[in-house]
Scaffold this active site. Sequence first.
Site, PDB file in Angstrom:
ATOM      1  N   LYS A   1       0.464   5.204 -10.680  1.00 26.65           N
ATOM      2  CA  LYS A   1      -0.314   4.140 -10.037  1.00 26.65           C
ATOM      3  C   LYS A   1      -0.770   3.135 -11.101  1.00 26.65           C
ATOM      4  CE  LYS A   1      -1.351   3.862  -6.134  1.00 26.65           C
ATOM      5  NZ  LYS A   1      -0.551   3.235  -5.050  1.00 26.65           N
TER       6      LYS A   1
ATOM      7  N   THR B   1       0.815  -1.216   0.000  1.00 22.96           N
ATOM      8  CA  THR B   1       0.000   0.000   0.000  1.00 22.96           C
ATOM      9  C   THR B   1       0.847   1.264   0.000  1.00 22.96           C
ATOM     10  OG1 THR B   1      -0.077   0.382   2.377  1.00 22.96           O
ATOM     11  CG2 THR B   1      -1.616  -1.228   1.514  1.00 22.96           C
TER      12      THR B   1
END
Lengths: 480, 371
Positions: free
Chosen positions: B158, B84
Amino acid sequence: MPKASDIAYYLLRPKQVRSIIQWKVWHQPVHERNPDKEEPTLRQCFTYLDLTSRSFSAVIQELHPELLVPVCLFYLVLRGLDTIEDDMTIPLERKEPLLRNFRANMKQDGWTFDGSGPDEKDRELLVHFDCVIAEYKKVKPEYREIIDDITQRMADGMADYANNAEHSVNGVDTVKDYERYCHYVAGLVGEGLTRLFVKSELANPALLERPHLHESMGQFLQQVNIIRDIREDLEDKRRFWPKEVWSKYVTNFEDLLKPENEEKALHCSSEMVLIALSRADQCLFYLAGLKEQSVFNFCAIPQAMAIATLELCFRNPDLFKRNIKISKGDACKLMWESTQNVRLVYDVFRRYVRYIHEKNEPSDPHYMQISIACGRIEQFIETIFPSQQPPEQSSALSREQEDSAQRESREAMWDVFYMFLAVFGVLLVITALMTGVAYLFGARFGAVADALRARRQAALAGVSSAKAEATQVVQEHGEL
Amino acid sequence: MSAPEFSKNIGHILVVGGCGFLGHHIVDMLVGRHSESTISVLDLRTNSNRNPSPQVSYHEGDITDECAMGALFAKLKPDIVIHTASPHAMAKDDVLYKVNVDGTKALLKAAQENAVKAFVYTSSASVVFNWDTGLINADERWPIIAGKKQKEYYTSTKAWAEVAVLEANRKPASFLTCAIRPAGIFGEGDVQTLPNIVVIGQRGSARYQLGPNENLFDFTYVKNIAHGHLLAANALVATHAMAPTVPLDSEKVDGEAFFITNDSPVYFWDFMRTVWKHAGVQIPMKKVWAFSPEFSLLVASLSEWYAWFKGQKPALTRERAKYSYMTRYYSVDKARLRLGYKPLVGLEEGIKRGVADVLETQKQEAEKKSQ
């Protein structure tokens, strides 16, 4: 003669008038019943249908011939049952067996009931119930079986409800009780009708595999009526709003009507609206399963009216002051929109959901939940009729790919440039060569230029001389 | 609703970025759910958001350092990696690329070389969003938007990292990967969404509304996102256990991306007002000024110029203005069907908890200042 106030009302609202005229002039029933070919007892049944139902009579009479009579009689049977249940003049010990034996009585030729109170508006139907029985006998056994089953279950449910002294004194207790009550008086009707539609092959059989859908159809209509009729019911000393809900806002149910409790009453009503609204997406799902137009209209019109009524009730202080209902113009517009196709009905729901959303107020304890419920309906509509499709893949999947794509496009641009440069270069060289060769062979470029100049002047002069010539020709012909 | 039963031990789990906003919620949830699993946390700094359970060990390290990652993985030998870690979206481009793309690739390499079974990557729901066209009930068929067409470089990195993660699936055959794409994260420990909204309300701007507020928007409570990650990790472990049998295409989790939302899109300003309501700021709707989208853009431009002139950060940017009248919501059907996902905490409850946390932080800061 219309009232002056009505005329003034419509003069100020041309859109309403337009909707009414549009509906009256352009609506064409999918099917029409033919009273000339009907037995007198059946005609009598339709007379009672008109008398007992304001909203359903017209749509029932436009139903597919296969279902016209069964649904009409189904309605009258349930109406008869309802009349007995509603009647406060019949003592409980008499009411209970009457309800539980209602189905058995329907099998008895000539059975009638004249024990209804004098004020009961539908007492005439029961007094002449023999005509319903006479016609009911002729209905196809497979339909009769469905109607019998629902009638008995509803009668038992009503008897249980009437038996429960708690209810008749305090009204409905929990939300669960409330939904159970709505199940008996409306959810079961949804089941019965769906079975009739499927049996007659006018609806998708998958509807029966998802019983919560037809349950929601009935629940939604019934709950909306219960919300709208709070005042009227309270005047008749009846309370259908569950105590579990209203006791959060007031100590006595009657206090909801007190002006000083207006804000609390609104919060209470929005909780009721929220409970009903959470059924709406399932109603929309159900409507997508109907195949035949008249069956669709029959189901869609009441649903459209219900969402509009729910919007009218939402955060409306008048709900507690007087009886409210949607205007005639809006009703006609809604009927028009809900007798075309599923998509248009979905548009109606989206429109009213947005109105509800616009009226939503942050101080309301259900502000966020109402917003979520509205969003859910909008999202559901998008899953059936998506307004957006996934676009084509066009992005580079890594920076390396992106860089090489950029390099390639830059190279491609230069390639084009070089190509043009080469073509023009070759042309230039050839032109130069040709000119050079011509010069070597003795071409006089100066003379060519002079000749060109001379020809231009000649051309200019020629225009004026040509005009003169033309006049001359005309004159010559004139002389002929 | 009670969460389904989970096995107490699903193996050694490494949470990369486990001291971050989302990461520490994942660690807390893992501790509560898999009480016999070993949990390791890797983060740049590990002094905040620590879980006191003896199950959890903390390790400091830089994910862009390939050698260090190889060594750490060889030492820890994790079965599951939940990645994460990500810099702040406003970080410089080269930092974003280095951490998000290179860092993720370094982790993938270390995981592949050290027999990791499952690798769950935190992507973003913005990877299919171009900041111009709204998203209406978008699902995983929507292609990613990265590079030139993607206005936000953070989102590009991302997306590229997600592609790298999904491409690494089943390379080798025992290495399974998937990506979770959360939409509009908020909750306790949030330093962006809720604190900003609360401050806007406290400054008295709650009476303005940009656009007509007909745009549905997904906001997702952080614990629901953590739940999505745990479900994904469990699903990958289950797929791993059934090898060599490979799941059906319609059921598979490995090599797939999943949107995770609260499954309740709401009108953008309704969310804002609910946040303000729980922060004690309430404006009746008749006192609210709704600006048209065009006028909102104009105001935003003025605000940008003014800030430029004064050399400050603008209070309102055109991007932000647009964001607030744009439709942006997703379908979570795929996560529902394949992961068994269902939000654990409703939107309003999430807001309540998150706002309480923001107010508490504000109070502490005020106390610090007054001392």
